[in-house]
Design a protein around this motif. Sequence first.
Motif, PDB file in Angstrom:
ATOM      1  N   MET A  81      71.107  83.191  41.535  1.00 43.65           N
ATOM      2  CA  MET A  81      69.870  82.515  41.912  1.00 43.65           C
ATOM      3  C   MET A  81      70.070  81.792  43.243  1.00 43.65           C
ATOM      4  N   LEU A  82      69.158  81.998  44.146  1.00 43.72           N
ATOM      5  CA  LEU A  82      69.243  81.365  45.457  1.00 43.72           C
ATOM      6  C   LEU A  82      68.698  79.947  45.394  1.00 43.72           C
ATOM      7  N   LYS A  83      69.360  79.071  46.111  1.00 45.63           N
ATOM      8  CA  LYS A  83      68.919  77.687  46.231  1.00 45.63           C
ATOM      9  C   LYS A  83      69.350  77.171  47.599  1.00 45.63           C
ATOM     10  N   GLY A 137      75.329  77.913  45.295  1.00 47.94           N
ATOM     11  CA  GLY A 137      74.911  79.220  44.817  1.00 47.94           C
ATOM     12  C   GLY A 137      75.823  80.349  45.205  1.00 47.94           C
ATOM     13  N   GLU A 144      69.103  88.915  50.334  1.00 50.68           N
ATOM     14  CA  GLU A 144      70.094  89.164  49.301  1.00 50.68           C
ATOM     15  C   GLU A 144      71.215  88.146  49.462  1.00 50.68           C
ATOM     16  N   SER A 156      72.613  78.220  49.751  1.00 50.35           N
ATOM     17  CA  SER A 156      73.098  79.579  49.500  1.00 50.35           C
ATOM     18  C   SER A 156      73.159  80.356  50.813  1.00 50.35           C
ATOM     19  N   LEU A 166      61.309  85.877  49.533  1.00 48.98           N
ATOM     20  CA  LEU A 166      62.519  86.028  48.729  1.00 48.98           C
ATOM     21  C   LEU A 166      62.931  87.488  48.582  1.00 48.98           C
TER      22      LEU A 166
END
Length: 72
Positions: A1-3, A69, A48, A6, A44
């Motif tokens: 999961m991106l945050k 992340g 990647e 990241s 989003l």
Amino acid sequence: MLKPGSFVHWRECPSHLEKFSRTQVLEIQDGWMRLGGFSNWISLDQLEAVQPTQIERNRCNAYNSPITGEIV
């Protein structure tokens, strides 16, 4: 999961900006992300998650920009 924090690769980055396609997420809002070095918001689905390189880690440490992340 991106945050925020990241590291990502922007797959659909315009060719003239390709050297900046690997960067850090600064902000997230409703499925859109603002990336380091860019003022516009990126969807989003164009991003990647990637592992930061040692150079990117050193740069983040120097600028006190935490990495979150990480892919394990």
